[in-house]
Design a protein around this motif. Structure first.
Motif, PDB file in Angstrom:
ATOM      1  N   SER A  13       0.839  -1.211   0.000  1.00 50.09           N
ATOM      2  CA  SER A  13       0.000   0.000   0.000  1.00 50.09           C
ATOM      3  C   SER A  13       0.866   1.250   0.000  1.00 50.09           C
ATOM      4  CB  SER A  13      -0.926   0.005   1.226  1.00 50.09           C
ATOM      5  OG  SER A  13      -1.817  -1.078   1.185  1.00 50.09           O
ATOM      6  N   LYS A  14       1.935   1.209   0.792  1.00 51.17           N
ATOM      7  CA  LYS A  14       2.813   2.370   0.905  1.00 51.17           C
ATOM      8  C   LYS A  14       3.588   2.620  -0.387  1.00 51.17           C
ATOM      9  CE  LYS A  14       6.326   4.369   3.974  1.00 51.17           C
ATOM     10  NZ  LYS A  14       5.537   5.561   4.342  1.00 51.17           N
ATOM     11  N   ILE A  15       4.064   1.547  -1.023  1.00 52.07           N
ATOM     12  CA  ILE A  15       4.843   1.728  -2.250  1.00 52.07           C
ATOM     13  C   ILE A  15       3.956   2.168  -3.415  1.00 52.07           C
ATOM     14  CG2 ILE A  15       4.748  -0.610  -3.254  1.00 52.07           C
ATOM     15  CD1 ILE A  15       7.813  -0.332  -3.676  1.00 52.07           C
ATOM     16  N   GLN A  16       2.692   1.751  -3.409  1.00 49.81           N
ATOM     17  CA  GLN A  16       1.760   2.214  -4.429  1.00 49.81           C
ATOM     18  C   GLN A  16       1.526   3.717  -4.301  1.00 49.81           C
ATOM     19  OE1 GLN A  16       0.199   0.934  -7.024  1.00 49.81           O
ATOM     20  NE2 GLN A  16       0.843  -1.205  -6.832  1.00 49.81           N
ATOM     21  N   LYS A  17       1.545   4.207  -3.081  1.00 49.23           N
ATOM     22  CA  LYS A  17       1.308   5.620  -2.823  1.00 49.23           C
ATOM     23  C   LYS A  17       2.548   6.472  -3.083  1.00 49.23           C
ATOM     24  CE  LYS A  17      -0.013   8.802   0.904  1.00 49.23           C
ATOM     25  NZ  LYS A  17      -0.379   8.912   2.347  1.00 49.23           N
ATOM     26  N   GLU A  18       3.715   5.974  -2.662  1.00 47.83           N
ATOM     27  CA  GLU A  18       4.925   6.791  -2.696  1.00 47.83           C
ATOM     28  C   GLU A  18       5.894   6.430  -3.817  1.00 47.83           C
ATOM     29  OE1 GLU A  18       6.721   6.804   1.155  1.00 47.83           O
ATOM     30  OE2 GLU A  18       4.887   7.443   2.183  1.00 47.83           O
ATOM     31  N   GLY A  19       5.792   5.225  -4.359  1.00 43.60           N
ATOM     32  CA  GLY A  19       6.662   4.839  -5.462  1.00 43.60           C
ATOM     33  C   GLY A  19       8.007   4.282  -5.036  1.00 43.60           C
ATOM     34  N   HIS A  20       8.467   4.673  -3.840  1.00 44.52           N
ATOM     35  CA  HIS A  20       9.789   4.220  -3.359  1.00 44.52           C
ATOM     36  C   HIS A  20       9.767   4.130  -1.847  1.00 44.52           C
ATOM     37  CE1 HIS A  20      13.975   4.805  -1.947  1.00 44.52           C
ATOM     38  NE2 HIS A  20      14.240   3.995  -2.951  1.00 44.52           N
ATOM     39  N   LEU A  21      10.418   3.110  -1.303  1.00 43.36           N
ATOM     40  CA  LEU A  21      10.488   2.909   0.139  1.00 43.36           C
ATOM     41  C   LEU A  21      11.930   2.664   0.560  1.00 43.36           C
ATOM     42  CD1 LEU A  21       7.613   0.261   0.502  1.00 43.36           C
ATOM     43  CD2 LEU A  21       7.404   2.737   0.796  1.00 43.36           C
ATOM     44  N   THR A  22      12.240   2.970   1.810  1.00 46.97           N
ATOM     45  CA  THR A  22      13.554   2.634   2.347  1.00 46.97           C
ATOM     46  C   THR A  22      13.388   1.616   3.475  1.00 46.97           C
ATOM     47  OG1 THR A  22      13.605   4.352   4.064  1.00 46.97           O
ATOM     48  CG2 THR A  22      14.346   4.968   1.844  1.00 46.97           C
ATOM     49  N   VAL A  23      14.383   0.780   3.629  1.00 48.16           N
ATOM     50  CA  VAL A  23      14.369  -0.225   4.687  1.00 48.16           C
ATOM     51  C   VAL A  23      14.301   0.449   6.053  1.00 48.16           C
ATOM     52  CG1 VAL A  23      15.729  -2.033   5.831  1.00 48.16           C
ATOM     53  CG2 VAL A  23      15.577  -1.959   3.327  1.00 48.16           C
ATOM     54  N   LEU A  24      15.056   1.519   6.213  1.00 48.53           N
ATOM     55  CA  LEU A  24      15.101   2.224   7.502  1.00 48.53           C
ATOM     56  C   LEU A  24      13.727   2.740   7.911  1.00 48.53           C
ATOM     57  CD1 LEU A  24      16.821   3.298   9.820  1.00 48.53           C
ATOM     58  CD2 LEU A  24      17.254   5.356   8.455  1.00 48.53           C
ATOM     59  N   ASP A  25      13.004   3.368   6.966  1.00 48.78           N
ATOM     60  CA  ASP A  25      11.671   3.895   7.282  1.00 48.78           C
ATOM     61  C   ASP A  25      10.701   2.767   7.625  1.00 48.78           C
ATOM     62  OD1 ASP A  25      12.455   6.488   6.924  1.00 48.78           O
ATOM     63  OD2 ASP A  25      11.711   6.644   4.870  1.00 48.78           O
ATOM     64  N   LEU A  26      10.779   1.670   6.886  1.00 44.54           N
ATOM     65  CA  LEU A  26       9.884   0.540   7.154  1.00 44.54           C
ATOM     66  C   LEU A  26      10.172  -0.088   8.513  1.00 44.54           C
ATOM     67  CD1 LEU A  26       9.817  -1.167   3.632  1.00 44.54           C
ATOM     68  CD2 LEU A  26       7.948   0.078   4.733  1.00 44.54           C
ATOM     69  N   CYS A  27      11.441  -0.149   8.891  1.00 42.24           N
ATOM     70  CA  CYS A  27      11.800  -0.670  10.213  1.00 42.24           C
ATOM     71  C   CYS A  27      11.152   0.158  11.323  1.00 42.24           C
ATOM     72  CB  CYS A  27      13.310  -0.669  10.394  1.00 42.24           C
ATOM     73  SG  CYS A  27      14.189  -1.899   9.415  1.00 42.24           S
ATOM     74  N   LYS A  28      11.198   1.477  11.164  1.00 43.85           N
ATOM     75  CA  LYS A  28      10.639   2.373  12.184  1.00 43.85           C
ATOM     76  C   LYS A  28       9.114   2.262  12.236  1.00 43.85           C
ATOM     77  CE  LYS A  28      14.358   5.809  11.867  1.00 43.85           C
ATOM     78  NZ  LYS A  28      14.708   7.199  11.465  1.00 43.85           N
ATOM     79  N   GLU A  29       8.489   2.229  11.057  1.00 43.10           N
ATOM     80  CA  GLU A  29       7.028   2.230  11.006  1.00 43.10           C
ATOM     81  C   GLU A  29       6.428   0.898  11.437  1.00 43.10           C
ATOM     82  OE1 GLU A  29       5.199   4.589   7.624  1.00 43.10           O
ATOM     83  OE2 GLU A  29       7.231   4.362   6.859  1.00 43.10           O
ATOM     84  N   LEU A  30       7.119  -0.206  11.140  1.00 43.15           N
ATOM     85  CA  LEU A  30       6.591  -1.529  11.473  1.00 43.15           C
ATOM     86  C   LEU A  30       7.194  -2.116  12.749  1.00 43.15           C
ATOM     87  CD1 LEU A  30       6.538  -3.011   7.853  1.00 43.15           C
ATOM     88  CD2 LEU A  30       4.566  -2.304   9.215  1.00 43.15           C
ATOM     89  N   ASP A  31       8.201  -1.430  13.284  1.00 43.61           N
ATOM     90  CA  ASP A  31       8.859  -1.849  14.522  1.00 43.61           C
ATOM     91  C   ASP A  31       9.420  -3.272  14.416  1.00 43.61           C
ATOM     92  OD1 ASP A  31       9.813  -1.557  17.106  1.00 43.61           O
ATOM     93  OD2 ASP A  31       7.956  -2.307  18.028  1.00 43.61           O
ATOM     94  N   VAL A  32      10.130  -3.509  13.327  1.00 44.41           N
ATOM     95  CA  VAL A  32      10.788  -4.797  13.126  1.00 44.41           C
ATOM     96  C   VAL A  32      12.225  -4.540  12.688  1.00 44.41           C
ATOM     97  CG1 VAL A  32       8.677  -6.080  12.569  1.00 44.41           C
ATOM     98  CG2 VAL A  32       9.962  -4.933  10.749  1.00 44.41           C
ATOM     99  N   SER A  33      13.018  -5.602  12.619  1.00 41.75           N
ATOM    100  CA  SER A  33      14.428  -5.457  12.262  1.00 41.75           C
ATOM    101  C   SER A  33      14.614  -5.281  10.762  1.00 41.75           C
ATOM    102  CB  SER A  33      15.218  -6.678  12.726  1.00 41.75           C
ATOM    103  OG  SER A  33      14.861  -7.815  11.943  1.00 41.75           O
ATOM    104  N   SER A  34      15.797  -4.805  10.374  1.00 37.91           N
ATOM    105  CA  SER A  34      16.110  -4.650   8.956  1.00 37.91           C
ATOM    106  C   SER A  34      16.182  -6.006   8.267  1.00 37.91           C
ATOM    107  CB  SER A  34      17.434  -3.892   8.784  1.00 37.91           C
ATOM    108  OG  SER A  34      18.506  -4.608   9.376  1.00 37.91           O
TER     109      SER A  34
END
Length: 254
Positions: A13-34
Motif C-alpha cells: 500500500s505504501k509503495i503504491q502511494k509513494e513509489g519508493h520505500l527505504t528499509v530504515l523507514d519501514l523498520c521504524k514504522e513496522l517496529d521490526v528489524s532490517s
C-alpha cells in the motif's frame, strides 16, 4: 506485533502511494528489524510486486537502458509536447540558452517562438535542424564525437567550446531522476558534457516526463539538489513532488 501478511499489505500500500520505500523507514514504522524487512522485500520481489534497490524498494525497475532517438520519440509523445510548450514560455527576449540532447528537449525546440533574437547553444543535431526555420535564432552547434543513438555530439571538444560562454538557462533532458542517486543519462560521456553545461548556466531546468522518476542511468550528471526546476507531467507521485519542493526545487506540472 503484526503478522507477515499484514506487513506485506502495508508495504504494498505504501509503495503504491509513494513509489519508493527505504528499509530504515519501514523498520521504524513496522517496529521490526532490517533483516525482517529485507526478507519481506525479497519475497515481494519474487512475486513481481516490487523491485528491490540498495537500501529499499521501488515500484518499477530502476535501471534504464539506451534507446535510439527514433524509438524514444514515440514514447510519452503527448506529455513531452505539453512539457515543451511550458518550457518555451520561459524564454525571454534576447535570451542565450543551452539545449542539451533528448526527445523531450527536441519537443521543446519545436515549440520555440522567439519574438526577438535568441541565441541557442546545443549538442543535438536534431534540435539545431528544428531551429533552422527561425531567422531570429542564432544556433551554435557544438562539435565532437557523434552519438548516433541520440543524434548528438559529446566529448572534450564540445566541453572546451562551452568554456567560452555563460547562458541564462540550460534545458536538460535526462534518462533518470532518482532522489538519492541524482540526475542520470545512459552515457557517461554525455553526462560529462551535461555537467559542463550546468557549470556555464545560471538556471538549470530539467524537462522529463513522469516515467523518468525513480530511474537510474549509467552516467550520473549531478545531484537533484543541483537543479532549479523540473517540468513534468501529472503522472508524478505527489510524494516525490513534495520531496523535491522540500529541496527548494520548483516543480511545474503540465
Amino acid at each position: 506485533m503484526i503478522n507477515i501478511a499484514e506487513r506485506h499489505q502495508f508495504i504494498l500500500s505504501k509503495i503504491q502511494k509513494e513509489g519508493h520505500l527505504t528499509v530504515l523507514d519501514l523498520c521504524k514504522e513496522l517496529d521490526v528489524s532490517s533483516v525482517t524487512i529485507r526478507k519481506d522485500l525479497k519475497l515481494l520481489e519474487e512475486k513481481n510486486l516490487l523491485f528491490r534497490t540498495h537500501g529499499g524498494a521501488t515500484l518499477t525497475d530502476t535501471y534504464t537502458v539506451d534507446r535510439n532517438v527514433n524509438e524514444k520519440e514515440k514514447l510519452q509523445s503527448a506529455e513531452k509536447s505539453r512539457i515543451g510548450v511550458m518550457a518555451a514560455k520561459l524564454i525571454q527576449p534576447n535570451d542565450s540558452i543551452i539545449i542539451a540532447s533528448g526527445t523531450t528537449v527536441l519537443a521543446f525546440s519545436k515549440h520555440i517562438q522567439p519574438v526577438e533574437t535568441l541565441t541557442v547553444i546545443t549538442s543535438a543535431i536534431n534540435v539545431a535542424q528544428e531551429l533552422l526555420r527561425h531567422p531570429e535564432v542564432e544556433v551554435l552547434l557544438l562539435g565532437g564525437l557523434l552519438r548516433k543513438s541520440s543524434s548528438s555530439v559529446m566529448g572534450p571538444y564540445a566541453e572546451q567550446i562551452l568554456a567560452d560562454f555563460f547562458c541564462s538557462k540550460l534545458y536538460l533532458g535526462v534518462d533518470g531522476i532518482d532522489l538519492n542517486f541524482g540526475i542520470t543519462t545512459t552515457n557517461v560521456m554525455e553526462a560529462h558534457l551535461n555537467r559542463q553545461m550546468i557549470a556555464v548556466s545560471h538556471k538549470i531546468i530539467v524537462l522529463a516526463d513522469s516515467t523518468k522518476f525513480g530511474k537510474r542511468g549509467f552516467g550520473r550528471i549531478c545531484g537533484v539538489e543541483d537543479i532549479d526546476e523540473i517540468i513534468t507531467d501529472n503522472g508524478i507521485s505527489p510524494h516525490v513532488k513534495q520531496q523535491l519542493e522540500a529541496m527548494s526545487i520548483k516543480v511545474t506540472i503540465v
